[in-house]
Motif scaffolding. Sequence first.
Motif, PDB file in Angstrom:
ATOM      1  N   ALA A  72       0.828  -1.206   0.000  1.00  0.00           N
ATOM      2  CA  ALA A  72       0.000   0.000   0.000  1.00  0.00           C
ATOM      3  C   ALA A  72       0.862   1.256   0.000  1.00  0.00           C
ATOM      4  CB  ALA A  72      -0.937  -0.006   1.206  1.00  0.00           C
ATOM      5  N   LEU A  73       1.917   1.262   0.803  1.00  0.00           N
ATOM      6  CA  LEU A  73       2.747   2.452   0.943  1.00  0.00           C
ATOM      7  C   LEU A  73       3.472   2.786  -0.352  1.00  0.00           C
ATOM      8  CD1 LEU A  73       3.807   4.670   2.788  1.00  0.00           C
ATOM      9  CD2 LEU A  73       5.623   3.122   3.521  1.00  0.00           C
ATOM     10  N   ARG A  74       3.943   1.776  -1.064  1.00  0.00           N
ATOM     11  CA  ARG A  74       4.700   2.083  -2.280  1.00  0.00           C
ATOM     12  C   ARG A  74       3.825   2.212  -3.518  1.00  0.00           C
ATOM     13  NH1 ARG A  74       6.539  -2.422  -5.543  1.00  0.00           N
ATOM     14  NH2 ARG A  74       5.917  -4.449  -4.705  1.00  0.00           N
ATOM     15  N   TRP A  75       2.582   1.731  -3.455  1.00  0.00           N
ATOM     16  CA  TRP A  75       1.728   1.749  -4.648  1.00  0.00           C
ATOM     17  C   TRP A  75       0.702   2.867  -4.646  1.00  0.00           C
ATOM     18  CZ3 TRP A  75      -3.606   1.002  -4.926  1.00  0.00           C
ATOM     19  CH2 TRP A  75      -4.127   0.919  -6.223  1.00  0.00           C
ATOM     20  N   ALA A  76       0.092   3.149  -3.513  1.00  0.00           N
ATOM     21  CA  ALA A  76      -1.080   4.021  -3.469  1.00  0.00           C
ATOM     22  C   ALA A  76      -0.723   5.491  -3.288  1.00  0.00           C
ATOM     23  CB  ALA A  76      -2.007   3.578  -2.344  1.00  0.00           C
ATOM     24  N   ASP A  77      -1.637   6.352  -3.731  1.00  0.00           N
ATOM     25  CA  ASP A  77      -1.572   7.777  -3.416  1.00  0.00           C
ATOM     26  C   ASP A  77      -2.235   8.043  -2.062  1.00  0.00           C
ATOM     27  OD1 ASP A  77      -0.517   8.483  -6.035  1.00  0.00           O
ATOM     28  OD2 ASP A  77      -2.548   8.151  -6.813  1.00  0.00           O
ATOM     29  N   ASP A  78      -3.389   7.440  -1.879  1.00  0.00           N
ATOM     30  CA  ASP A  78      -4.210   7.651  -0.687  1.00  0.00           C
ATOM     31  C   ASP A  78      -4.519   6.318  -0.035  1.00  0.00           C
ATOM     32  OD1 ASP A  78      -4.501  10.455  -1.351  1.00  0.00           O
ATOM     33  OD2 ASP A  78      -5.978   9.838  -2.850  1.00  0.00           O
ATOM     34  N   ALA A  79      -4.933   6.389   1.217  1.00  0.00           N
ATOM     35  CA  ALA A  79      -5.335   5.180   1.941  1.00  0.00           C
ATOM     36  C   ALA A  79      -6.636   5.441   2.679  1.00  0.00           C
ATOM     37  CB  ALA A  79      -4.254   4.751   2.925  1.00  0.00           C
ATOM     38  N   ALA A  80      -7.377   4.366   2.878  1.00  0.00           N
ATOM     39  CA  ALA A  80      -8.556   4.380   3.737  1.00  0.00           C
ATOM     40  C   ALA A  80      -8.388   3.209   4.697  1.00  0.00           C
ATOM     41  CB  ALA A  80      -9.832   4.229   2.913  1.00  0.00           C
ATOM     42  N   VAL A  81      -8.413   3.491   5.976  1.00  0.00           N
ATOM     43  CA  VAL A  81      -8.155   2.467   6.989  1.00  0.00           C
ATOM     44  C   VAL A  81      -9.413   2.263   7.816  1.00  0.00           C
ATOM     45  CG1 VAL A  81      -6.721   1.774   8.933  1.00  0.00           C
ATOM     46  CG2 VAL A  81      -5.717   3.132   7.087  1.00  0.00           C
ATOM     47  N   PRO A  87      -3.647  10.890   2.801  1.00  0.00           N
ATOM     48  CA  PRO A  87      -2.457  10.459   2.057  1.00  0.00           C
ATOM     49  C   PRO A  87      -1.857   9.199   2.679  1.00  0.00           C
ATOM     50  CG  PRO A  87      -2.402  12.828   2.458  1.00  0.00           C
ATOM     51  CD  PRO A  87      -3.533  12.280   3.274  1.00  0.00           C
ATOM     52  N   VAL A  88      -1.450   8.268   1.843  1.00  0.00           N
ATOM     53  CA  VAL A  88      -1.036   6.966   2.354  1.00  0.00           C
ATOM     54  C   VAL A  88       0.168   7.073   3.285  1.00  0.00           C
ATOM     55  CG1 VAL A  88       0.429   6.418   0.343  1.00  0.00           C
ATOM     56  CG2 VAL A  88      -0.571   4.570   1.697  1.00  0.00           C
ATOM     57  N   ALA A  89       1.141   7.928   2.952  1.00  0.00           N
ATOM     58  CA  ALA A  89       2.334   8.039   3.801  1.00  0.00           C
ATOM     59  C   ALA A  89       1.984   8.583   5.178  1.00  0.00           C
ATOM     60  CB  ALA A  89       3.365   8.936   3.121  1.00  0.00           C
ATOM     61  N   TRP A  93       7.442  -1.706   6.619  1.00  0.00           N
ATOM     62  CA  TRP A  93       8.899  -1.840   6.691  1.00  0.00           C
ATOM     63  C   TRP A  93       9.575  -0.527   6.350  1.00  0.00           C
ATOM     64  CZ3 TRP A  93      12.323  -1.012   2.685  1.00  0.00           C
ATOM     65  CH2 TRP A  93      13.638  -1.475   2.867  1.00  0.00           C
ATOM     66  N   ALA A  94       9.110   0.144   5.293  1.00  0.00           N
ATOM     67  CA  ALA A  94       9.749   1.380   4.845  1.00  0.00           C
ATOM     68  C   ALA A  94       9.623   2.484   5.882  1.00  0.00           C
ATOM     69  CB  ALA A  94       9.148   1.828   3.519  1.00  0.00           C
ATOM     70  N   ALA A  95       8.491   2.537   6.587  1.00  0.00           N
ATOM     71  CA  ALA A  95       8.308   3.564   7.621  1.00  0.00           C
ATOM     72  C   ALA A  95       9.276   3.326   8.779  1.00  0.00           C
ATOM     73  CB  ALA A  95       6.864   3.556   8.111  1.00  0.00           C
ATOM     74  N   ALA A  96       9.471   2.069   9.142  1.00  0.00           N
ATOM     75  CA  ALA A  96      10.406   1.747  10.218  1.00  0.00           C
ATOM     76  C   ALA A  96      11.843   2.109   9.824  1.00  0.00           C
ATOM     77  CB  ALA A  96      10.317   0.264  10.564  1.00  0.00           C
ATOM     78  N   VAL A  97      12.213   1.833   8.569  1.00  0.00           N
ATOM     79  CA  VAL A  97      13.551   2.170   8.092  1.00  0.00           C
ATOM     80  C   VAL A  97      13.754   3.684   8.095  1.00  0.00           C
ATOM     81  CG1 VAL A  97      15.052   2.171   6.055  1.00  0.00           C
ATOM     82  CG2 VAL A  97      13.869   0.075   6.735  1.00  0.00           C
ATOM     83  N   ALA A  98      12.750   4.414   7.597  1.00  0.00           N
ATOM     84  CA  ALA A  98      12.863   5.878   7.554  1.00  0.00           C
ATOM     85  C   ALA A  98      13.010   6.463   8.958  1.00  0.00           C
ATOM     86  CB  ALA A  98      11.645   6.471   6.849  1.00  0.00           C
ATOM     87  N   PRO A 157      11.755  11.796   1.648  1.00  0.00           N
ATOM     88  CA  PRO A 157      11.135  10.467   1.592  1.00  0.00           C
ATOM     89  C   PRO A 157      12.207   9.395   1.700  1.00  0.00           C
ATOM     90  CG  PRO A 157      11.289  11.398  -0.611  1.00  0.00           C
ATOM     91  CD  PRO A 157      11.748  12.472   0.345  1.00  0.00           C
ATOM     92  N   GLY A 158      11.936   8.380   2.443  1.00  0.00           N
ATOM     93  CA  GLY A 158      12.886   7.287   2.581  1.00  0.00           C
ATOM     94  C   GLY A 158      12.699   6.250   1.495  1.00  0.00           C
ATOM     95  N   PRO A 159      13.575   5.262   1.412  1.00  0.00           N
ATOM     96  CA  PRO A 159      13.431   4.181   0.432  1.00  0.00           C
ATOM     97  C   PRO A 159      12.203   3.338   0.752  1.00  0.00           C
ATOM     98  CG  PRO A 159      15.210   3.703   1.980  1.00  0.00           C
ATOM     99  CD  PRO A 159      14.780   5.098   2.251  1.00  0.00           C
ATOM    100  N   LEU A 160      11.495   2.904  -0.300  1.00  0.00           N
ATOM    101  CA  LEU A 160      10.259   2.144  -0.114  1.00  0.00           C
ATOM    102  C   LEU A 160      10.445   0.645  -0.280  1.00  0.00           C
ATOM    103  CD1 LEU A 160       7.672   4.439  -1.962  1.00  0.00           C
ATOM    104  CD2 LEU A 160       8.091   4.246   0.500  1.00  0.00           C
TER     105      LEU A 160
END
Length: 287
Positions: A207-216, A226-228, A246-251, A265-268
Amino acid sequence: MVSDGSPVVELAGVSFAYEDGPPVLDGVDFVVPEGRALALLGRNGGGKTTLLRLLSGGLRCGSGRLRVAGEDVSYDRRGLTRLRTTVQLVVQDPDDQLFAASVGQDVSFGPMNLGLPEAEVRARVREALEALDITALEDRPTHLLSYGQRKRAAIAGAVAMRPRVLILDEPTAGLDPHGQERLLAVLDGLRASGTTVVMATHDVDLALRWADDAAVLVPGGLRTGPVAELLADSGLLATARLRQPWAAAVARLLRGRGLLGEAEPGPLTAEELDAWAGTGAMAAPEG
């Protein structure tokens, strides 16, 4: 939610419960803006599939309204035909969707049901098969397809209806990494051609690397944005029983060590992290 355009389909104050059961959704507002890629996330059994079926007209709202381009949807034949030429749902298991003897016959079913001329039906089938990169499978019996091929054939049947919104329920489930990447490339191609794509998934990294927006989906409501931003909200993720991407934890780790600026932005993906490290960006700050 950031939008490139006006809402193409939306639920307004919608509640729904299955017969003799508790509410699955209660007073939910959900907007799908045109031209965006939107990931729908939530715990298993949290109502994702129900929400998608409400959006596509497969289920009728218990209360509230379903709108297309700002107009309420009527659930008579005319209203549902209009809805299904605007919104198409592809279910998780392709075997629940494929039923014809061959791929071409299956993909042609929807356009034929619209009463389109034969030449138009053939053009739509050809277009959909090309978009999903399965032209060579047109005459293949559906029961002889691999799982990934069946996934793409099911999506092709929806694409042949030329919907403005394509809704996919866990489209990468059951696919190996190569199959997932091929499917995502197809979805990127559909987005580039103007199709709005909504994907239900439990894969927060995807979801984080593919989407523009998110709905949770969370108990008692739905959070959108926004997904990020949403997937960096640890409290929201815990409530929805989702793990941190994973990418959020790395960032967060890189920022904590001064290797990544707050606004950067960090690596995705692991590949992006490897490339990023290779540039020398991970060198420790001087002093």
